[in-house]
Design a protein around this motif. Sequence first.
Motif, PDB file in Angstrom:
ATOM      1  N   LYS A   1       0.844  -1.198   0.000  1.00  0.00           N
ATOM      2  CA  LYS A   1       0.000   0.000   0.000  1.00  0.00           C
ATOM      3  C   LYS A   1       0.877   1.245   0.000  1.00  0.00           C
ATOM      4  O   LYS A   1       1.939   1.269   0.629  1.00  0.00           O
ATOM      5  CB  LYS A   1      -0.914   0.026   1.233  1.00  0.00           C
ATOM      6  CG  LYS A   1      -1.980  -1.059   1.265  1.00  0.00           C
ATOM      7  CD  LYS A   1      -2.812  -0.945   2.542  1.00  0.00           C
ATOM      8  CE  LYS A   1      -4.003  -1.904   2.521  1.00  0.00           C
ATOM      9  NZ  LYS A   1      -3.579  -3.324   2.514  1.00  0.00           N
TER      10      LYS A   1
ATOM     11  N   ASP B   1      -2.485   3.688 -12.146  1.00  0.00           N
ATOM     12  CA  ASP B   1      -3.261   2.477 -12.417  1.00  0.00           C
ATOM     13  C   ASP B   1      -2.441   1.432 -13.187  1.00  0.00           C
ATOM     14  O   ASP B   1      -2.832   0.260 -13.276  1.00  0.00           O
ATOM     15  CB  ASP B   1      -4.538   2.815 -13.200  1.00  0.00           C
ATOM     16  CG  ASP B   1      -4.236   3.521 -14.513  1.00  0.00           C
ATOM     17  OD1 ASP B   1      -3.146   4.118 -14.634  1.00  0.00           O
ATOM     18  OD2 ASP B   1      -5.088   3.474 -15.412  1.00  0.00           O
TER      19      ASP B   1
ATOM     20  N   GLU C   1      -1.773  -0.951  -3.852  1.00  0.00           N
ATOM     21  CA  GLU C   1      -2.960  -0.119  -3.642  1.00  0.00           C
ATOM     22  C   GLU C   1      -2.537   1.290  -3.240  1.00  0.00           C
ATOM     23  O   GLU C   1      -1.741   1.471  -2.313  1.00  0.00           O
ATOM     24  CB  GLU C   1      -3.832  -0.714  -2.535  1.00  0.00           C
ATOM     25  CG  GLU C   1      -5.104   0.074  -2.263  1.00  0.00           C
ATOM     26  CD  GLU C   1      -5.917  -0.508  -1.120  1.00  0.00           C
ATOM     27  OE1 GLU C   1      -7.006   0.035  -0.847  1.00  0.00           O
ATOM     28  OE2 GLU C   1      -5.462  -1.495  -0.498  1.00  0.00           O
TER      29      GLU C   1
ATOM     30  N   ILE D   1      -3.677   4.956  -1.756  1.00  0.00           N
ATOM     31  CA  ILE D   1      -4.729   5.501  -0.903  1.00  0.00           C
ATOM     32  C   ILE D   1      -4.442   6.979  -0.658  1.00  0.00           C
ATOM     33  O   ILE D   1      -3.337   7.348  -0.255  1.00  0.00           O
ATOM     34  CB  ILE D   1      -4.789   4.763   0.452  1.00  0.00           C
ATOM     35  CG1 ILE D   1      -4.971   3.259   0.225  1.00  0.00           C
ATOM     36  CG2 ILE D   1      -5.899   5.325   1.329  1.00  0.00           C
ATOM     37  CD1 ILE D   1      -4.780   2.430   1.483  1.00  0.00           C
TER      38      ILE D   1
END
Length: 320
Positions: free
Chosen positions: A49, A94, A100, A102
């Motif tokens: 993340k 992307d 991920e 955030i």
Amino acid sequence: NAISNNVNFLYLKYDFQRYTTDKKSNIIVTLDGFLPYFVDHLEDSSVEKVIVMSLDDFLPEDKKGMFLDTSEMPEKMQEVFDIKQITECLMNLDKVKGVEFIKLEDLRKAAEASDIPLPYGPTDLDRDISYYYTSGTTGAPKCVVYKEYSLNAYVEMHAGLNTQNYVGERNFQSIPLTHMTGERVCAIMPLARGGTLVPRPIYNKNTFARDLSETKCNCVVATTSFYMKAVKQGVMGPDALANLTRPASGGEPVTKSAVHKIDKWLAANGCKIRFSMGGGASEEGGATLVTYFMDEKTKTNETGLPLEPCVRVKLVDDRG
């Protein structure tokens, strides 16, 4: 109970694996300006993340957007906060697989809505709490492991010392938290003593003297080169630094002749206290406390003492 792995962004693009895969880092918390320096390495790292924020996230509504104009920033910072570079990077996130991203604002909203209890519990004094790196004077940043007991000892030690601080005094912060000296000496201890931090643009020698005067700060720890730049710029006013009661340096050595020049400059600007040297953190995880009053004859400071009790040192070779 996470481990904070605080890196110097100047070495980010060259030492990304050291900070992530080698330290088993799972989460990165970063300003969007730093993303372009390591985004291409994310897929091959241990990172799962990435929490992304912008400078605007920390500004009040009427100040948002003030850093779109980077002309007042030092050259190094202008390179980092290049709007075109940042925008292009954010638009292609992307394409990074297995990671991920955030937004800080989304994380904040989720936290406010969450009722999951925080994992408070018994403290393990021997656990790692943070990894910090020296500035790399040997060619590569050296990692220092801080234990829970080390930070506790650092704060507790000050309970028995007369450091002549007072609650509410203003601490000018030009050394960033990415350095051990910046985090320990310039942030944690001023806050622990009840002081106020006044963060200013880092690495900006050109505005150091002016900022120090305008913010009416009482304490400052800055590298010697900042003071020497200020000396060359001359006197700002007879009372420009009248509020300054602790002008100190950290991170760079200083010559006796430079000390004389800095002392003369301080006095000409209304500061009644002499310049003091030292105050930096070092590789063994300790820090040095120095006197705030220099020897009158030699203008040198020879009273540095190890500050942290019970520091344990283990030297490890390349084979572990």
